[in-house]
Scaffold this motif. Structure first.
Motif, mmCIF file in Angstrom:
data_model
loop_
_atom_site.group_PDB
_atom_site.id
_atom_site.type_symbol
_atom_site.label_atom_id
_atom_site.label_comp_id
_atom_site.label_asym_id
_atom_site.label_seq_id
_atom_site.Cartn_x
_atom_site.Cartn_y
_atom_site.Cartn_z
ATOM 1 N N GLY A 172 15.205 -57.176 38.200
ATOM 2 C CA GLY A 172 16.302 -56.698 39.042
ATOM 3 C C GLY A 172 16.312 -55.183 39.129
ATOM 4 N N LEU A 205 18.006 -58.980 42.117
ATOM 5 C CA LEU A 205 16.726 -59.524 41.657
ATOM 6 C C LEU A 205 15.742 -59.527 42.823
ATOM 7 C CD1 LEU A 205 15.207 -60.743 39.236
ATOM 8 C CD2 LEU A 205 16.010 -62.985 39.960
ATOM 9 N N GLY A 251 18.605 -59.962 35.852
ATOM 10 C CA GLY A 251 18.513 -59.833 37.307
ATOM 11 C C GLY A 251 19.802 -60.158 38.034
#
Ligand code: PEP
Ligand code: MN
Length: 286
Positions: free
Chosen positions: A186, A198, A221
């Motif tokens: 991410g 992400l 993420g």
């Protein structure tokens, strides 16, 4: 590589560093972590708590993730925390717990190293060392990791481009260590509803440009436990060679990142779903 109408290779204007490039090594690199191969046909799942907290926590979590099909145990002993007042990790005691639990379950362990001065110590306990997002451009640390004999899990810097990510990996390979796994975890964008954005497009991009295995961290993420399964499944569908996910036996009591940690049952259920996705894209999960 794709070409445009002028027959110029399309990679948006940067040249891929030599050692990570597919030009230097057209075959996929397989990274071997104590017998667990990442980068082959199997999608390898790395799971465990954000931070090592106690023997009980690590034991119960490791038992469940192993039964669920994870291949590697994760757990931070040295934690990079945004606040200096937050739990900083158990340090060497945490490393000792990781190595005890490894013996108990036969699971290789990955843990983060944050400082060049810790490399020797962490390498003496870990089967793979992690360089975290905040340290992706810590060049002395990358060089030190390049000189060690253990596989390295390199996470993408939260503000880093693909080119910078590949250059960071190049530092490690350039010191003679080719056992490097890249991890998309991410990046920071204008979006605030998730902890990070992400970037799953990084997976096919990295796989196209370089020969190293690429895995995805849907926990950092997204920062959201309920979203982790969806993004984990998407990561497998998009060609990731593995996943790293935070799992805790009591997420609501976790000292670190509980809000994004799966419970043991959630993890087991997700693994069953991931196996179906893996088969659909010609891979397998143990
Ligand atoms: C972690 O894996 O616990 C971690 C701190 O990850 P990142 O470096 O991606 O933030
Ligand atoms: Mn974490």
């Amino acid at each position: 590589m794709d070409t445009n109408s002028c027959d110029i290779p399309v990679n948006h204007g940067f040249s891929v560093p030599a050692r990570v490039s597919r030009d230097s090594n057209p075959e996929d690199t397989i990274v071997n972590i104590k017998g667990v191969e990442v980068g082959g046909s199997e999608v390898v799942v790395i799971a465990g708590p954000c931070a090592v907290e106690s023997h009980e926590q690590l034991f119960e979590t490791a038992k469940a993730i192993k039964a669920g099909g994870a291949g590697i145990l994760r757990g931070g002993a040295f934690k990079p925390r945004s606040s200096p007042y937050s739990f900083q990790g158990m340090g060497e005691d945490g490393l000792k717990l990781l190595s005890d639990i490894r013996k108990e379950f036969g699971l290789p362990v990955v843990t983060e190293v944050m400082d060049t001065r810790q490399v020797e110590l962490v390498v003496s306990y870990a089967d793979m060392i992690q360089i975290g997002s905040r340290n992706m451009q810590n060049y002395p640390l990358l060089k030190e990791a390049g000189m060690c004999k253990k596989p390295v899990l390199l996470k993408r810097g939260m503000m880093s481009t693909i080119e910078e990510f590949l250059l960071a990996a190049e530092y490690i390979l350039n010191q003679g260590n080719e056992q490097v796994i890249l991890c998309e975890r991410g990046i920071r964008t204008f979006e605030t509803s998730t902890r990070n954005t992400l970037d799953l497009s990084a997976v096919p991009m990295l796989k196209r440009l370089c020969h190293l295995p690429v895995i995805v961290d849907p926990s950092h993420g997204t920062g959201l436990r309920w979203m982790v399964p969806s993004m984990a499944k998407a990561a497998v569908a998009v060609g990731a060679d593995g996943l790293i996910m935070e799992v805790h036996y009591k997420p609501e009591e976790a000292l670190c990142d509980g809000q994004q940690s799966l419970s043991l049952n959630e993890f087991t259920q997700l693994m069953a779903d991931l196996r179906k996705i893996a088969v659909a894209v010609g891979r397998e999960i143990r």
